[in-house]
Write a protein that holds these residues in place. Structure first.
Motif, PDB file in Angstrom:
ATOM      1  N   ARG A  16      -0.831   1.348  -1.642  1.00  0.00           N
ATOM      2  CA  ARG A  16      -2.112   0.857  -2.167  1.00  0.00           C
ATOM      3  C   ARG A  16      -2.071   0.846  -3.696  1.00  0.00           C
ATOM      4  NH1 ARG A  16      -7.751   1.207  -0.535  1.00  0.00           N
ATOM      5  NH2 ARG A  16      -7.234   2.447   1.267  1.00  0.00           N
ATOM      6  N   PHE A  19      -0.516  -2.276  -4.990  1.00  0.00           N
ATOM      7  CA  PHE A  19      -1.449  -3.411  -4.873  1.00  0.00           C
ATOM      8  C   PHE A  19      -2.540  -3.307  -5.938  1.00  0.00           C
ATOM      9  CE2 PHE A  19      -5.170  -5.463  -2.742  1.00  0.00           C
ATOM     10  CZ  PHE A  19      -4.680  -6.757  -2.816  1.00  0.00           C
ATOM     11  N   PHE A  23      -3.360  -6.000  -8.727  1.00  0.00           N
ATOM     12  CA  PHE A  23      -4.717  -6.545  -8.822  1.00  0.00           C
ATOM     13  C   PHE A  23      -5.256  -6.396 -10.241  1.00  0.00           C
ATOM     14  CE2 PHE A  23      -9.302  -5.897  -8.763  1.00  0.00           C
ATOM     15  CZ  PHE A  23      -9.712  -7.079  -8.169  1.00  0.00           C
ATOM     16  N   GLN A  49     -11.065 -13.314  -4.484  1.00  0.00           N
ATOM     17  CA  GLN A  49     -10.823 -12.295  -3.450  1.00  0.00           C
ATOM     18  C   GLN A  49      -9.853 -12.837  -2.398  1.00  0.00           C
ATOM     19  OE1 GLN A  49     -14.320 -10.330  -1.932  1.00  0.00           O
ATOM     20  NE2 GLN A  49     -13.410 -10.116   0.094  1.00  0.00           N
ATOM     21  N   VAL A  53      -6.260 -11.310  -1.082  1.00  0.00           N
ATOM     22  CA  VAL A  53      -6.067 -11.014   0.349  1.00  0.00           C
ATOM     23  C   VAL A  53      -4.847 -11.783   0.865  1.00  0.00           C
ATOM     24  CG1 VAL A  53      -7.066 -11.299   2.652  1.00  0.00           C
ATOM     25  CG2 VAL A  53      -8.473 -10.437   0.791  1.00  0.00           C
ATOM     26  N   LEU A  56      -1.787 -10.109  -0.203  1.00  0.00           N
ATOM     27  CA  LEU A  56      -1.588  -8.923   0.637  1.00  0.00           C
ATOM     28  C   LEU A  56      -0.943  -9.319   1.970  1.00  0.00           C
ATOM     29  CD1 LEU A  56      -2.278  -5.939   0.421  1.00  0.00           C
ATOM     30  CD2 LEU A  56      -4.509  -6.433   1.399  1.00  0.00           C
ATOM     31  N   GLU A  57      -1.499 -10.369   2.572  1.00  0.00           N
ATOM     32  CA  GLU A  57      -0.984 -10.823   3.868  1.00  0.00           C
ATOM     33  C   GLU A  57       0.416 -11.401   3.748  1.00  0.00           C
ATOM     34  OE1 GLU A  57      -4.893 -12.093   6.414  1.00  0.00           O
ATOM     35  OE2 GLU A  57      -4.187 -13.487   4.908  1.00  0.00           O
TER      36      GLU A  57
ATOM     37  N   ARG B  68     -14.180  -4.377  -3.696  1.00  0.00           N
ATOM     38  CA  ARG B  68     -14.121  -5.162  -2.457  1.00  0.00           C
ATOM     39  C   ARG B  68     -12.682  -5.433  -2.042  1.00  0.00           C
ATOM     40  NH1 ARG B  68     -18.186  -8.581  -4.148  1.00  0.00           N
ATOM     41  NH2 ARG B  68     -16.746 -10.325  -4.266  1.00  0.00           N
ATOM     42  N   VAL B  69     -11.850  -5.783  -3.015  1.00  0.00           N
ATOM     43  CA  VAL B  69     -10.465  -6.144  -2.666  1.00  0.00           C
ATOM     44  C   VAL B  69      -9.658  -4.901  -2.304  1.00  0.00           C
ATOM     45  CG1 VAL B  69      -8.314  -7.072  -3.587  1.00  0.00           C
ATOM     46  CG2 VAL B  69     -10.454  -8.251  -4.030  1.00  0.00           C
ATOM     47  N   LEU B  70      -9.864  -3.812  -3.032  1.00  0.00           N
ATOM     48  CA  LEU B  70      -9.022  -2.635  -2.797  1.00  0.00           C
ATOM     49  C   LEU B  70      -9.529  -1.757  -1.654  1.00  0.00           C
ATOM     50  CD1 LEU B  70      -8.041  -1.498  -6.387  1.00  0.00           C
ATOM     51  CD2 LEU B  70      -6.797  -2.923  -4.803  1.00  0.00           C
ATOM     52  N   PHE B  71     -10.860  -1.714  -1.485  1.00  0.00           N
ATOM     53  CA  PHE B  71     -11.385  -0.781  -0.486  1.00  0.00           C
ATOM     54  C   PHE B  71     -12.236  -1.455   0.578  1.00  0.00           C
ATOM     55  CE2 PHE B  71     -10.783   1.491  -4.461  1.00  0.00           C
ATOM     56  CZ  PHE B  71      -9.941   2.495  -4.040  1.00  0.00           C
ATOM     57  N   ALA B  74     -12.617  -6.651   3.777  1.00  0.00           N
ATOM     58  CA  ALA B  74     -11.827  -7.871   3.668  1.00  0.00           C
ATOM     59  C   ALA B  74     -10.537  -7.643   2.898  1.00  0.00           C
ATOM     60  CB  ALA B  74     -12.642  -8.956   2.977  1.00  0.00           C
ATOM     61  N   GLY B  75     -10.436  -6.525   2.219  1.00  0.00           N
ATOM     62  CA  GLY B  75      -9.298  -6.299   1.340  1.00  0.00           C
ATOM     63  C   GLY B  75      -8.256  -5.400   1.954  1.00  0.00           C
ATOM     64  N   PHE B  76      -7.764  -4.450   1.158  1.00  0.00           N
ATOM     65  CA  PHE B  76      -6.671  -3.598   1.585  1.00  0.00           C
ATOM     66  C   PHE B  76      -7.019  -2.846   2.870  1.00  0.00           C
ATOM     67  CE2 PHE B  76      -3.579  -0.281   1.549  1.00  0.00           C
ATOM     68  CZ  PHE B  76      -2.494  -0.833   0.907  1.00  0.00           C
ATOM     69  N   GLN B  79      -6.581  -5.195   5.858  1.00  0.00           N
ATOM     70  CA  GLN B  79      -5.274  -5.822   6.023  1.00  0.00           C
ATOM     71  C   GLN B  79      -4.185  -4.825   6.371  1.00  0.00           C
ATOM     72  OE1 GLN B  79      -4.966  -8.946   6.097  1.00  0.00           O
ATOM     73  NE2 GLN B  79      -7.066  -9.319   5.524  1.00  0.00           N
TER      74      GLN B  79
END
Lengths: 178, 385
Positions: A16, A19, A23, A49, A53, A56-57, B68-71, B74-76, B79
């Protein structure tokens, strides 16, 4: 500073922190990419966003052949195209993205008006160079065009934009003189 | 239009301006530029376009985006790690995971129900089993005698920041001793007393209401120590995850600090009208105020994560009796009469009860002894005759 490619490798291992570092490094550039191209602020936020994502995928699929930066903007560009296709029904003047709010509103409107008059491909290429600061090779990868095309179109785009900006300056001066 | 003997393509000037021209070619371009006024103008024009485009600046990205993206879902959080599993393998992998969870859960369930385990170890097993659930649940509440305990640490391995609080209400065995022991327990835990209010009298029963702050890592042992001071009436704990709020605050703080730095830099390097300067200074003051407000919020949240608050209440039982003075004579006569009637009735009932209680035994003895005595009496009467 840890190179992007190493961070992606760590991300594949489920880090994490890696990432989060990626980010934080690219949040503002990706946000500005969409904000300059999408009128609605909320939509620009969603697309930013979506881009992370997608990164990430797709981290497993990233092969590290090119710089991560061009891969990232390639993903962002594809997401932008998909969004434009989805929201295509309303007719729009060729390449005229409605203006986005800016810190210096007058300058932004002036620039946007001139950019809107450019050919869509040339405008995109010019913005990738000037705002995203991509190299010619990276632009070629993102837009999937030959690098020589990047060179020639970039020159044409700049000279065309100069003409538009000069014309607006003249109009502005003549308005001010009255 | 370039002259016929012009040695450069116009695109090469673009490459030169963008720093994309090769090193060996760069020297040629520069030597040509030194003598060619037309190319110099083209380079100036190209650079002028870049300068004009740079005037379009934008506001910073929204602060909430990071959280939102990290926690966010829809984010980490969503995924990882499910999306790493190929789609064709999702169902088998999830099935195997469920089976493994079942195999682990069944023996654990049996173990936690085993009667041979003593109370302390049973409590520990239930704590471990409930830990994950509690980390998601916003509140954990137990009643008197409950062994419910929140997770052992307030910061998980993923860096979660959790605010934990507890409420304990009890009836102390000895109010004065309990009051003194509270101070000692708090000092031992390295905490401090926030507010302490003692109200009431010995006659009416006293109440102690206190707010105690102890390091989050020592919350459980402190609550356990308090429980030994009397009979627990209410015992509840609450855990609130503030990770996202903290991350968001830190991001907003960083952005505000960047804005302040940029504005100060602009104020130093750019000139403008008095109105513009005043406007800029007002904006700097506003951003500074925002930074201080966000920083205070962040520190307050961080303090709450580090120190857990315990709301404590001791209720002393009432011991006094009512004393209303001598009763009036008529009331006493009436009470005496009523008391007499009640005694007479109670006596009659008692007598009846005694008779009922004794009668069967008397009848039995009468039968057992009466018949021989009657025979002896008749025999003696016959002899006498």
């Amino acid at each position: 500073m840890t190179p992007d490619e190493n961070l992606v490798a760590e991300l594949r291992g489920g880090s994490r922190d890696a990432f989060a570092t990626l980010f934080d490094r690219y949040r503002e550039p990706v946000w500005r990419f969409f904000r300059r191209r999408v009128a609605d602020r909320g939509r620009a936020e969603e697309l930013t966003q979506d881009t992370f994502v997608a990164i990430l995928e797709g981290a497993r699929r990233y092969e590290g052949r090119g710089p991560f930066r061009s891969y990232l903007f390639g993903v962002a560009y594809n997401i932008l195209l998909a969004d434009r296709r989805k929201t295509a029904p309303q007719p729009r003047a060729a390449g005229s993205d409605p203006p986005a709010p800016a810190a210096d509103r007058d300058a932004a409107l002036w620039i946007q008006a001139a950019l809107a008059q450019l050919d869509a491909d040339e405008r995109e290429l010019l913005m990738l160079r000037e705002y995203e600061e991509l190299s010619y090779l990276e632009i070629a990868q993102v837009l999937e065009i030959p690098i020589n095309t990047v060179r020639s179109r970039l020159f044409r785009a700049r000279m065309a934009l100069k003409q538009r900006l000069d014309a607006q300056r003249i109009v502005g001066v003549s308005h001010a003189a009255r | 239009m370039q002259p016929v003997d012009h040695p450069l393509d116009p695109e090469e000037l673009t490459e030169y301006v963008d720093g994309e021209v090769s090193l060996e070619r760069r020297a040629d371009v520069e030597s040509h530029l030194a003598t060619c006024a037309a190319c110099q103008k083209t380079v100036r024009d190209l650079r002028g376009v870049s300068r004009d485009l740079a005037a379009w600046s934008l506001e910073a990205a929204p602060n909430a985006l990071r959280a939102r993206v990290l926690f966010g879902k829809a984010g980490f959080g969503r995924q990882w790690p499910v999306r790493w599993i190929p789609s064709w393998a999702t169902v088998p992998v999830l099935g195997l995971t469920a089976l493994a969870a079942l195999l682990i859960a069944v023996p654990l369930g049996r173990y936690s129900q085993a009667p041979a385990i003593d109370a302390r170890s049973e409590s520990r097993v239930s704590t471990v089993a409930e830990g994950a659930e509690r980390s998601r649940a916003p509140s954990v509440t137990g009643r008197a005698g409950s062994t419910a305990e929140a997770p052992q640490t307030s910061q998980t391995s993923l860096g979660s920041r959790i605010i934990r609080t507890a409420t304990l209400q009890l009836v102390p065995k000895d109010f004065d001793a309990a009051r003194a022991t509270v101070d000692r327990i708090v000092a031992d835990a390295g905490g401090y007393l926030g507010t302490v209010v003692v109200s009431g009298t010995r006659a009416t029963g006293r109440t102690l209401a206190a707010t105690v702050n102890v390091p989050a890592t020592r919350l459980d042992e402190t609550v356990r120590a308090f429980r030994t001071l009397g009979e627990v009436v209410q015992d509840s704990q609450n855990a609130t995850d503030v990770t996202e709020r903290l991350v968001d605050l830190e991001a907003r703080l960083a952005n505000s600090r960047n804005s302040e730095r940029r504005m100060n830099e602009l104020l130093r390097t750019r000139t403008g009208t008095l109105t513009e300067v005043l406007e800029a200074e007002r904006e700097v003051a506003r951003v500074r105020e925002e930074i201080e407000r966000l920083d205070a919020q962040r520190k307050s949240l961080a303090d709450k994560v580090t120190f857990s608050a315990i709301t404590l209440q001791f209720d002393e039982p009432k011991k006094s009796s009512m004393d209303l003075g001598p009763l009036p004579l008529t009331t006493r006569i009436r009470n005496a009469f009523i008391e007499g009637l009640r005694s007479a009735f109670a006596g009659a009932v008692e007598a009846l009860l005694v008779v009922l209680q004794v009668a069967p035994a008397l009848l039995l003895w009468a039968l057992l002894l009466g018949v021989p005595i009657w025979r002896i009496w008749r025999w003696r009467a016959r002899v006498a005759a």
